[in-house]
Write a protein that holds these residues in place. Structure first.
Motif, PDB file in Angstrom:
ATOM      1  N   LEU A 182      58.825  61.857  -9.626  1.00  4.25           N
ATOM      2  CA  LEU A 182      58.313  60.914  -8.622  1.00  4.25           C
ATOM      3  C   LEU A 182      58.302  59.496  -9.202  1.00  4.25           C
ATOM      4  O   LEU A 182      58.686  58.535  -8.540  1.00  4.25           O
ATOM      5  CB  LEU A 182      56.893  61.297  -8.204  1.00  4.25           C
ATOM      6  N   ALA A 183      57.856  59.406 -10.472  1.00  2.00           N
ATOM      7  CA  ALA A 183      57.724  58.075 -11.084  1.00  2.00           C
ATOM      8  C   ALA A 183      59.098  57.406 -11.232  1.00  2.00           C
ATOM      9  O   ALA A 183      59.287  56.255 -10.844  1.00  2.00           O
ATOM     10  CB  ALA A 183      57.028  58.191 -12.430  1.00  2.00           C
ATOM     11  N   VAL A 184      60.051  58.136 -11.806  1.00  2.00           N
ATOM     12  CA  VAL A 184      61.351  57.507 -12.092  1.00  2.00           C
ATOM     13  C   VAL A 184      62.183  57.339 -10.809  1.00  2.00           C
ATOM     14  O   VAL A 184      62.762  56.284 -10.565  1.00  2.00           O
ATOM     15  CB  VAL A 184      62.151  58.328 -13.131  1.00  2.00           C
ATOM     16  N   ASN A 185      62.223  58.377  -9.985  1.00  2.00           N
ATOM     17  CA  ASN A 185      63.166  58.375  -8.862  1.00  2.00           C
ATOM     18  C   ASN A 185      62.641  57.662  -7.620  1.00  2.00           C
ATOM     19  O   ASN A 185      63.426  57.264  -6.758  1.00  2.00           O
ATOM     20  CB  ASN A 185      63.555  59.807  -8.484  1.00  2.00           C
ATOM     21  N   VAL A 186      61.311  57.528  -7.507  1.00  6.75           N
ATOM     22  CA  VAL A 186      60.767  56.873  -6.308  1.00  6.75           C
ATOM     23  C   VAL A 186      59.991  55.600  -6.668  1.00  6.75           C
ATOM     24  O   VAL A 186      60.272  54.526  -6.140  1.00  6.75           O
ATOM     25  CB  VAL A 186      59.863  57.833  -5.497  1.00  6.75           C
ATOM     26  N   THR A 187      59.013  55.736  -7.597  1.00  8.57           N
ATOM     27  CA  THR A 187      58.218  54.538  -7.929  1.00  8.57           C
ATOM     28  C   THR A 187      59.098  53.469  -8.578  1.00  8.57           C
ATOM     29  O   THR A 187      58.930  52.272  -8.314  1.00  8.57           O
ATOM     30  CB  THR A 187      57.040  54.918  -8.850  1.00  8.57           C
ATOM     31  N   GLY A 188      60.051  53.894  -9.397  1.00  9.14           N
ATOM     32  CA  GLY A 188      60.963  52.920 -10.042  1.00  9.14           C
ATOM     33  C   GLY A 188      61.699  52.083  -8.996  1.00  9.14           C
ATOM     34  O   GLY A 188      61.566  50.846  -8.969  1.00  9.14           O
ATOM     35  N   THR A 223      62.515  63.798  -4.262  1.00  3.37           N
ATOM     36  CA  THR A 223      62.546  62.351  -4.543  1.00  3.37           C
ATOM     37  C   THR A 223      63.810  61.719  -3.966  1.00  3.37           C
ATOM     38  O   THR A 223      63.773  60.599  -3.474  1.00  3.37           O
ATOM     39  CB  THR A 223      62.480  62.063  -6.061  1.00  3.37           C
ATOM     40  N   LYS A 224      64.905  62.447  -4.006  1.00  2.19           N
ATOM     41  CA  LYS A 224      66.151  61.860  -3.483  1.00  2.19           C
ATOM     42  C   LYS A 224      66.094  61.730  -1.961  1.00  2.19           C
ATOM     43  O   LYS A 224      66.766  60.873  -1.386  1.00  2.19           O
ATOM     44  CB  LYS A 224      67.356  62.685  -3.937  1.00  2.19           C
ATOM     45  N   SER A 225      65.298  62.578  -1.292  1.00  2.00           N
ATOM     46  CA  SER A 225      65.171  62.391   0.157  1.00  2.00           C
ATOM     47  C   SER A 225      64.210  61.239   0.455  1.00  2.00           C
ATOM     48  O   SER A 225      64.367  60.525   1.451  1.00  2.00           O
ATOM     49  CB  SER A 225      64.740  63.677   0.860  1.00  2.00           C
ATOM     50  N   ALA A 226      63.249  61.011  -0.442  1.00  4.77           N
ATOM     51  CA  ALA A 226      62.339  59.866  -0.252  1.00  4.77           C
ATOM     52  C   ALA A 226      63.120  58.550  -0.265  1.00  4.77           C
ATOM     53  O   ALA A 226      62.798  57.599   0.448  1.00  4.77           O
ATOM     54  CB  ALA A 226      61.280  59.860  -1.347  1.00  4.77           C
ATOM     55  N   VAL A 227      64.169  58.531  -1.085  1.00  2.06           N
ATOM     56  CA  VAL A 227      64.995  57.318  -1.189  1.00  2.06           C
ATOM     57  C   VAL A 227      65.578  56.922   0.177  1.00  2.06           C
ATOM     58  O   VAL A 227      65.669  55.743   0.517  1.00  2.06           O
ATOM     59  CB  VAL A 227      66.127  57.557  -2.225  1.00  2.06           C
ATOM     60  N   VAL A 235      71.258  47.588  -7.615  1.00  2.71           N
ATOM     61  CA  VAL A 235      71.659  48.983  -7.488  1.00  2.71           C
ATOM     62  C   VAL A 235      70.589  49.832  -8.169  1.00  2.71           C
ATOM     63  O   VAL A 235      70.465  49.831  -9.398  1.00  2.71           O
ATOM     64  CB  VAL A 235      73.051  49.245  -8.115  1.00  2.71           C
ATOM     65  N   ASN A 236      69.797  50.522  -7.357  1.00  3.12           N
ATOM     66  CA  ASN A 236      68.754  51.404  -7.885  1.00  3.12           C
ATOM     67  C   ASN A 236      69.384  52.751  -8.195  1.00  3.12           C
ATOM     68  O   ASN A 236      69.366  53.670  -7.377  1.00  3.12           O
ATOM     69  CB  ASN A 236      67.642  51.561  -6.841  1.00  3.12           C
ATOM     70  N   ASN A 237      69.940  52.831  -9.397  1.00  6.50           N
ATOM     71  CA  ASN A 237      70.731  54.010  -9.761  1.00  6.50           C
ATOM     72  C   ASN A 237      70.014  54.915 -10.756  1.00  6.50           C
ATOM     73  O   ASN A 237      70.256  56.118 -10.793  1.00  6.50           O
ATOM     74  CB  ASN A 237      72.065  53.499 -10.343  1.00  6.50           C
ATOM     75  N   ALA A 238      69.082  54.325 -11.553  1.00  2.01           N
ATOM     76  CA  ALA A 238      68.429  55.128 -12.596  1.00  2.01           C
ATOM     77  C   ALA A 238      67.671  56.283 -11.960  1.00  2.01           C
ATOM     78  O   ALA A 238      67.063  56.135 -10.906  1.00  2.01           O
ATOM     79  CB  ALA A 238      67.460  54.264 -13.396  1.00  2.01           C
ATOM     80  N   ALA A 239      67.718  57.422 -12.589  1.00  2.00           N
ATOM     81  CA  ALA A 239      66.991  58.581 -12.069  1.00  2.00           C
ATOM     82  C   ALA A 239      66.962  59.651 -13.143  1.00  2.00           C
ATOM     83  O   ALA A 239      67.749  59.622 -14.088  1.00  2.00           O
ATOM     84  CB  ALA A 239      67.678  59.125 -10.824  1.00  2.00           C
ATOM     85  N   MET A 240      66.048  60.581 -12.982  1.00  2.69           N
ATOM     86  CA  MET A 240      66.110  61.800 -13.784  1.00  2.69           C
ATOM     87  C   MET A 240      67.049  62.718 -13.034  1.00  2.69           C
ATOM     88  O   MET A 240      66.794  63.091 -11.887  1.00  2.69           O
ATOM     89  CB  MET A 240      64.735  62.421 -13.892  1.00  2.69           C
TER      90      MET A 240
END
Ligand SMILES: NC(=O)c1ccc[n+]([C@@H]2O[C@H](COP(=O)([O-])OP(=O)(O)OC[C@H]3O[C@@H](n4cnc5c(N)ncnc54)[C@H](O)[C@@H]3O)[C@@H](O)[C@H]2O)c1
Length: 602
Positions: free
Chosen positions: A460-466, A516-520, A427-432
């Motif tokens: 970008l780093a936390v929400n997409v690269t992570g 970033t949330k749309s990139a997900v 579950v990739n839940n972590a985010a800013m």
């Protein structure tokens, strides 16, 4: 012509099969052993050609594959074997959970492949007589049955530390209930599936293992009550059963291999002894001879996959009964199926100590998964894991990792794999996730022209690269396993533009967050397409806003934008996570499950 045989796993049972098959004239035997040179050396009679991988073994086109690796890997191995065109012999139990067993058996049947399960006690000479006499009515109608097996685990394999063996490790499918499933199989062989099961499982001894070492089951039939006792503690060992009927009783013990039948009115018991010189391996030898005879079309299978499935159904019902402290129905002939059950699965939840992460970790643990709760602070992860384990009774561990740091992600994944052997759910839940109205997030609500670049890059780093890094490491492992479910968490604002009007004058929802949330969403679709053929499902969960600390004006305006007229409670995404993580969503991939109170629907 004797079959060509591939053996997967050369532990003590795999070696036994090698020797017995040779004794029966099968010489084309080769094997894959994952522990390779690290394993106990082979005795002269056990030497076989080894292949470097399962795939290399299957490429040699074996007629039958003997699956004798740890229980948790049985089904995936057997499935690969059937897909390669081979029959399979699976050591008992058929799998560690009923999940996927029915589908596998249907697939094997459709392909015309035999599935055998290693219930060698069905080949014990006096147990066979017991069954025949029972069915012939020798003791009248059976009304009560007691099966017992007790054997001190540390004495099993003196050459290895018993704590490292599969029997002692939950993640490998160990525990006395599954490891000693023979006696449950005998119950099923004698009487069929019970109507209902209740049970208590406990870790009661001093063995230092994380699985149950004692299990007591009561199985109810229409007019028969059967008890099964299993433990890892009794010394000297004992295996026996007593069946009481309306016209007599029968007793069998493994120690002397004798069956005694007392019939009402008879002065002496009827006694059946095992043949002179009978030894334990004779059962395995008879079992192997039977398998060869079935393959030649001379006998019909006594140890079919259905027997494996039914014994596992009883064991699974016992686990559930014990965990939930209730009587579990188990209707004969019906499929026991809880598509939401996560027993035996391993999950990683990122951002686990945040508002929603702990809800997800708690839910997955309650459904039976082993959960690795990860977030930035090790202290908070460990604290959370302890409180969740206490609340759910499940296994939860805390392991910190910064998801933007490749080495830390590598360590997290490697450590999870080392401890539990697999990962089924991510579950990739972590985010800013800036909360409106809180001073620390002030800059996140700046107008676009003033939006700080550092914040943008951090998001970008936390929400997409992570999520990218975690998907890369965990997804690759899932693809090797042939199964897995990845859930990427987006947000309403990944699907539609924010309504800036509800943030108050001069305030705007973070552009970094929205982008970033749309990139997900497309990371999900990309990976769903990429890993679909490998059985790895990737979906997005889009939650709407949760009421948690925002100012009242914001909450009211947010609520007005939803069809349900309110913000979400933090526990209202549990069902969606469980659905996406479990087999309940087995045909769903590349999708976006929107749970937003109706925000995006008008
Ligand atoms: N709360 C909501 O209203 C809401 C609505 C829609 C979507 N979401 C999404 O749900 C998810 C969880 O939101 P939440 O409200 O629980 O947020 P939260 O801020 O309470 O939790 C996020 C967690 O992520 C962790 N984290 C941040 N950076 C990290 C890093 N580099 N490495 C590891 N962990 C890191 C934080 O420490 C925190 O514990 C987020 O993806 C968010 O976008 C939340």
């Amino acid at each position: 012509m004797p079959p060509k045989v591939l053996i997967i796993g050369l532990g003590s049972i795999g070696r036994r099969h090698v020797q017995n098959l040779r004794a029966l004239g099968v010489n084309d035997i080769f094997a894959f052993r994952s522990r390779g040179a690290a394993a106990r050396p082979l005795e002269p009679g056990e030497q076989v050609l080894t292949v470097p991988t399962l795939e290399a073994g299957l490429a040699r086109k074996p007629d039958i594959v003997f699956v004798t690796n740890p229980t948790a890997f049985h089904l995936a191995t057997a499935r690969a074997a059937v897909r390669a065109g081979a029959h399979v012999f699976i050591e008992k139990p058929i799998s560690h959970t009923p999940n996927g067993v029915e589908e596998f058996l249907s697939e094997a049947a459709a392909a015309g492949r035999h599935v055998f399960v290693g219930f060698n006690f069905r080949f014990h000479p006096t147990i066979r007589i017991a069954r025949e006499r029972l069915l012939a009515g020798a003791i009248g109608r059976p009304v009560s049955a007691r099966f017992a097996i007790g054997e001190y685990l540390p004495d099993w394999h003196p050459w290895e530390d018993y704590r490292t063996s599969y029997s002692a490790r939950a993640e490998l499918g160990g525990g006395v209930l599954l490891t000693q499933i023979h006696d449950i199989d005998l119950l099923n062989w004698f009487f069929g599936l019970p109507r209902e099961v209740t049970a208590s499982l406990g870790t009661c001894g001093e063995l230092g293992v994380d699985v149950e070492d004692v299990a007591a089951l009561i199985c109810n039939y229409e007019r028969l009550i059967a008890e099964v006792h299993l433990d890892y503690l009794e010394k000297p060992a004992r295996r026996c059963f007593t069946i009481i009927g309306t016209g007599g009783k029968m007793e069998w013990t493994q120690q002397d291999g004798t069956l005694r039948i007392w019939r009402h009115g008879a002065s002496e018991p009827e006694e059946h002894r095992a043949p002179l010189g009978f030894e334990r391996n004779d059962m395995f030898l008879a079992e192997a001879a039977h398998v060869l005879a079935v393959l030649r079309g001379e006998e019909s299978s006594l140890i079919s996959g259905d027997a494996g499935r039914d014994a596992l159904k009883i064991a699974a019902a016992a686990k559930r009964a014990s965990a939930e402290r209730r009587i579990c129905p188990l209707v004969a002939g019906e499929r026991e199926h809880n598509p939401f059950d996560l027993t035996g699965r391993v999950a990683i939840v990122t951002g686990a100590t945040g508002l929603l992460g702990r809800e997800y970790a708690d839910e997955l643990s309650r459904a039976g998964a082993t959960v690795v709760a990860t977030d930035l602070s090790q202290g908070r992860c460990v604290e959370l894991a302890a409180s969740l384990s206490a609340a759910t009774g499940g296994k939860v561990i805390g392991l910190a990792a910064d998801i933007t740091n490749s080495e830390e992600v590598d360590r997290l994944v490697a450590e999870t794999e080392r401890r539990f052997g697999r990962i089924d759910i991510l579950v990739n839940n972590a985010a800013m996730n800036p909360v409106p109205g809180l001073a620390i997030f002030e800059k996140s609500f700046a107008p676009f022209e003033e939006y700080p670049r550092e914040l943008w890059e951090r998001e970008l780093a936390v929400n997409v690269t992570g999520p990218f890094l975690l998907c890369q490491r965990v997804g690759a492992l899932m693809a090797r396993q042939g199964r897995g479910s990845i859930i990427n968490i987006s947000s309403t604002y990944g699907n539609v533009a924010p309504d800036h009007r509800i943030y108050g004058p001069g305030k705007y929802k973070s552009v970094g967050y929205a982008v970033t949330k749309s990139a997900v969403l497309n990371l999900t679709r990309y990976l769903a397409a990429y890993w679909g053929p490998k059985g790895v499902r990737v979906n997005t969960l889009t939650p709407g806003g949760v009421g948690a600390g925002q100012d009242p004006d914001f909450r009211r305006q947010y609520a007005d934008r939803t069809m349900l007229g309110r913000m979400a409670e933090k526990n209202e995404y549990r069902g969606a996570i469980l659905y996406l993580a479990s087999d309940a969503s087995s045909y769903m991939t590349g999708a976006n499950l929107i749970v937003d109170g109706g925000w995006t629907a008008w």
